[in-house]
Design an enzyme around this catalytic site. Structure first.
Site, PDB file in Angstrom:
ATOM      1  N   GLY A  13       0.830  -1.211   0.000  1.00 46.76           N
ATOM      2  CA  GLY A  13       0.000   0.000   0.000  1.00 46.76           C
ATOM      3  C   GLY A  13       0.857   1.251   0.000  1.00 46.76           C
ATOM      4  N   ASP A  61      -2.380  -6.785  -5.376  1.00 42.90           N
ATOM      5  CA  ASP A  61      -3.546  -6.696  -4.501  1.00 42.90           C
ATOM      6  C   ASP A  61      -3.328  -7.678  -3.351  1.00 42.90           C
ATOM      7  OD1 ASP A  61      -5.964  -6.941  -3.209  1.00 42.90           O
ATOM      8  OD2 ASP A  61      -7.156  -6.934  -5.042  1.00 42.90           O
ATOM      9  N   VAL A  62      -3.179  -7.146  -2.146  1.00 40.43           N
ATOM     10  CA  VAL A  62      -2.814  -8.026  -1.019  1.00 40.43           C
ATOM     11  C   VAL A  62      -3.930  -9.003  -0.638  1.00 40.43           C
ATOM     12  CG1 VAL A  62      -1.112  -6.423  -0.065  1.00 40.43           C
ATOM     13  CG2 VAL A  62      -3.487  -6.339   0.768  1.00 40.43           C
ATOM     14  N   SER A 140      -4.300   0.433  14.366  1.00 35.94           N
ATOM     15  CA  SER A 140      -4.878   1.774  14.431  1.00 35.94           C
ATOM     16  C   SER A 140      -5.381   2.021  15.837  1.00 35.94           C
ATOM     17  CB  SER A 140      -6.062   1.883  13.466  1.00 35.94           C
ATOM     18  OG  SER A 140      -6.809   3.064  13.722  1.00 35.94           O
ATOM     19  N   TYR A 152     -13.459  -1.897  10.587  1.00 37.59           N
ATOM     20  CA  TYR A 152     -12.054  -1.448  10.638  1.00 37.59           C
ATOM     21  C   TYR A 152     -11.450  -1.723  12.019  1.00 37.59           C
ATOM     22  CZ  TYR A 152      -8.221   1.968   9.855  1.00 37.59           C
ATOM     23  OH  TYR A 152      -7.014   2.610   9.707  1.00 37.59           O
ATOM     24  N   ALA A 153     -12.226  -1.447  13.076  1.00 38.19           N
ATOM     25  CA  ALA A 153     -11.737  -1.691  14.437  1.00 38.19           C
ATOM     26  C   ALA A 153     -11.455  -3.169  14.648  1.00 38.19           C
ATOM     27  CB  ALA A 153     -12.758  -1.192  15.464  1.00 38.19           C
ATOM     28  N   ALA A 155     -10.698  -5.371  12.320  1.00 36.22           N
ATOM     29  CA  ALA A 155      -9.508  -5.733  11.531  1.00 36.22           C
ATOM     30  C   ALA A 155      -8.238  -5.254  12.224  1.00 36.22           C
ATOM     31  CB  ALA A 155      -9.606  -5.125  10.130  1.00 36.22           C
ATOM     32  N   LYS A 156      -8.258  -4.031  12.744  1.00 40.05           N
ATOM     33  CA  LYS A 156      -7.050  -3.466  13.348  1.00 40.05           C
ATOM     34  C   LYS A 156      -6.753  -4.082  14.718  1.00 40.05           C
ATOM     35  CE  LYS A 156      -5.869  -0.711   9.975  1.00 40.05           C
ATOM     36  NZ  LYS A 156      -4.760  -1.151   9.082  1.00 40.05           N
TER      37      LYS A 156
HETATM   38  P1  NDP Z   1      -4.036   5.679   2.094  1.00 42.05           P
HETATM   39  O1  NDP Z   1      -5.432   5.383   1.674  1.00 42.05           O
HETATM   40  O2  NDP Z   1      -3.497   7.045   1.878  1.00 42.05           O
HETATM   41  O3  NDP Z   1      -3.020   4.627   1.406  1.00 42.05           O
HETATM   42  C1  NDP Z   1      -3.277   3.257   1.436  1.00 42.05           C
HETATM   43  C2  NDP Z   1      -2.739   2.640   0.183  1.00 42.05           C
HETATM   44  O4  NDP Z   1      -3.029   1.227   0.207  1.00 42.05           O
HETATM   45  C3  NDP Z   1      -3.428   3.201  -1.080  1.00 42.05           C
HETATM   46  O5  NDP Z   1      -2.487   3.421  -2.113  1.00 42.05           O
HETATM   47  C4  NDP Z   1      -4.396   2.086  -1.414  1.00 42.05           C
HETATM   48  O6  NDP Z   1      -4.826   2.065  -2.751  1.00 42.05           O
HETATM   49  C5  NDP Z   1      -3.560   0.887  -1.060  1.00 42.05           C
HETATM   50  N1  NDP Z   1      -4.364  -0.325  -1.022  1.00 42.05           N
HETATM   51  C6  NDP Z   1      -5.677  -0.432  -0.674  1.00 42.05           C
HETATM   52  N2  NDP Z   1      -6.105  -1.680  -0.831  1.00 42.05           N
HETATM   53  C7  NDP Z   1      -5.050  -2.393  -1.294  1.00 42.05           C
HETATM   54  C8  NDP Z   1      -4.875  -3.746  -1.661  1.00 42.05           C
HETATM   55  N3  NDP Z   1      -5.887  -4.623  -1.606  1.00 42.05           N
HETATM   56  N4  NDP Z   1      -3.665  -4.162  -2.086  1.00 42.05           N
HETATM   57  C9  NDP Z   1      -2.640  -3.275  -2.175  1.00 42.05           C
HETATM   58  N5  NDP Z   1      -2.748  -1.971  -1.858  1.00 42.05           N
HETATM   59  C10 NDP Z   1      -3.946  -1.536  -1.426  1.00 42.05           C
HETATM   60  O7  NDP Z   1      -3.946   5.273   3.628  1.00 42.05           O
HETATM   61  P2  NDP Z   1      -3.000   5.778   4.819  1.00 42.05           P
HETATM   62  O8  NDP Z   1      -1.645   6.054   4.314  1.00 42.05           O
HETATM   63  O9  NDP Z   1      -3.728   6.787   5.582  1.00 42.05           O
HETATM   64  O10 NDP Z   1      -2.986   4.456   5.711  1.00 42.05           O
HETATM   65  C11 NDP Z   1      -1.966   3.472   5.628  1.00 42.05           C
HETATM   66  C12 NDP Z   1      -2.207   2.426   6.701  1.00 42.05           C
HETATM   67  O11 NDP Z   1      -2.239   3.060   7.981  1.00 42.05           O
HETATM   68  C13 NDP Z   1      -3.544   1.697   6.552  1.00 42.05           C
HETATM   69  O12 NDP Z   1      -3.400   0.361   6.950  1.00 42.05           O
HETATM   70  C14 NDP Z   1      -4.435   2.436   7.531  1.00 42.05           C
HETATM   71  O13 NDP Z   1      -5.503   1.649   7.943  1.00 42.05           O
HETATM   72  C15 NDP Z   1      -3.445   2.737   8.630  1.00 42.05           C
HETATM   73  N6  NDP Z   1      -3.846   3.842   9.485  1.00 42.05           N
HETATM   74  C16 NDP Z   1      -4.038   5.096   8.969  1.00 42.05           C
HETATM   75  C17 NDP Z   1      -4.415   6.126   9.803  1.00 42.05           C
HETATM   76  C18 NDP Z   1      -4.634   7.519   9.296  1.00 42.05           C
HETATM   77  O14 NDP Z   1      -5.100   8.360  10.093  1.00 42.05           O
HETATM   78  N7  NDP Z   1      -4.349   7.851   8.041  1.00 42.05           N
HETATM   79  C19 NDP Z   1      -4.630   5.906  11.245  1.00 42.05           C
HETATM   80  C20 NDP Z   1      -4.406   4.556  11.669  1.00 42.05           C
HETATM   81  C21 NDP Z   1      -4.020   3.575  10.816  1.00 42.05           C
HETATM   82  P3  NDP Z   1      -6.265   2.808  -3.084  1.00 42.05           P
HETATM   83  O15 NDP Z   1      -5.957   4.280  -2.996  1.00 42.05           O
HETATM   84  O16 NDP Z   1      -6.620   2.321  -4.456  1.00 42.05           O
HETATM   85  O17 NDP Z   1      -7.240   2.349  -2.025  1.00 42.05           O
END
Ligand code: NDP
Length: 250
Positions: A13, A61-62, A140, A152-153, A155-156
């Protein structure tokens, strides 16, 4: 600092947000980084190149086990066997529980939790063979409960259980397994949340900042720094932990 010289890291991601910041941070500190995302991660690769780092992008895609296996095999043959995995790919599909659909439940569990299971299970084979590895996964603050985020909760919180268990099972192979649990970080994910509740990203951030002891929201680089610590040998005796990165919020 060159904490990751001669290390190969996989960050999922990583086309944007926390994943992109983490890929950049690891690369700047010497890692060769496999930048995985379901979208082509060209922006992240350009950032890393500008910073003088080494990285290659992979569309993956994970949630798709065969795609994960194929990409890890390809990355290992092109970059070397991975020593570091950052399970960062995540999505939200928020709704109040009484109307949360099964599709939204399944989608969030599939990316945030099953995706981490796929990547960790594929990665650990490379790590066990090397008797060395670092797995850091994104939990999270919402794992403690958050209105509108039952999926989401869950999963996290699952990430925290997975982390604690993998630390027990993989410790004997010199593999450290930890999680970070960010609070509100300014990324596309939280900007989308703002839009959903009818606010601008700036106003949403201001309202969250008012309830955060440090008086502001977090930045992706601040999470990346903690992930880098946990992925480094400086955290060599830390395993099975979830570290909250949330500006002091309870
Ligand atoms: P973003 O949405 O900015 O980035 C997440 C990235 O993961 C995107 O590029 C997304 O693609 C990609 N992605 C989604 N689904 C898949 C998949 N199936 N396979 C591969 N890549 C995928 O998120 P953040 O940077 O904000 O978050 C990153 C992590 O941190 C996540 O796990 C999030 O839950 C966690 N987190 C974030 C917080 C926040 O406040 N931002 C707080 C707590 C935890 P696409 O754009 O197409 O979906």
């Amino acid at each position: 600092m060159d904490r990751f010289t001669d290390k190969v890291a996989v960050v999922t991601g990583a086309a944007q947000g926390i994943g992109a910041a983490t890929a950049l941070r690891l690369a700047v500190e010497g890692a060769t980084v496999a930048v995985l995302d379901r979208n082509t991660p060209d922006d992240t690769l350009a950032l890393i190149e500008r910073a003088g780092g080494t990285a290659r992008g992979y569309v993956c895609d994970v949630t798709d086990r065969s795609s994960v296996q194929a990409v890890f095999d390809k990355a290992a043959s092109e970059l070397g066997d991975p020593q570091i995995l950052v399970n960062n790919a995540g999505i939200t599909r928020d709704d109040l529980f009484f109307r949360l659909t099964e599709d939204d439940w399944n989608a969030v569990l599939a990316v945030n939790l099953t995706g981490a299971y796929h990547c960790a299970q594929v990665a650990q084979k490379f790590m066990v063979a090397q008797r060395y590895g670092k797995i850091v996964s994104l939990s999270s603050r919402s794992a403690l409960g958050n209105r509108g985020q039952a999926n989401y909760a869950a999963a996290k919180a699952g990430i925290q259980g997975l982390t604690a268990t993998l630390a027990i099972e993989l410790g004997r192979y010199n593999i450290n397994v930890n999680a970070v649990a960010p609070g509100y970080i300014a990324t596309a994910m939280t900007a989308a949340t703002a839009t959903r509740v009818g606010m601008s990203a700036e106003d949403h951030q201001k309202s969250v900042a008012e309830h955060t002891p440090l008086g502001r929201v977090g930045q992706p680089e601040e999470v990346a720094a903690v992930i880098a610590f946990l992925a480094s040998d400086e955290a060599s005796y830390v395993s099975g932990q979830t570290l909250y990165v949330n500006g002091g919020a309870r």
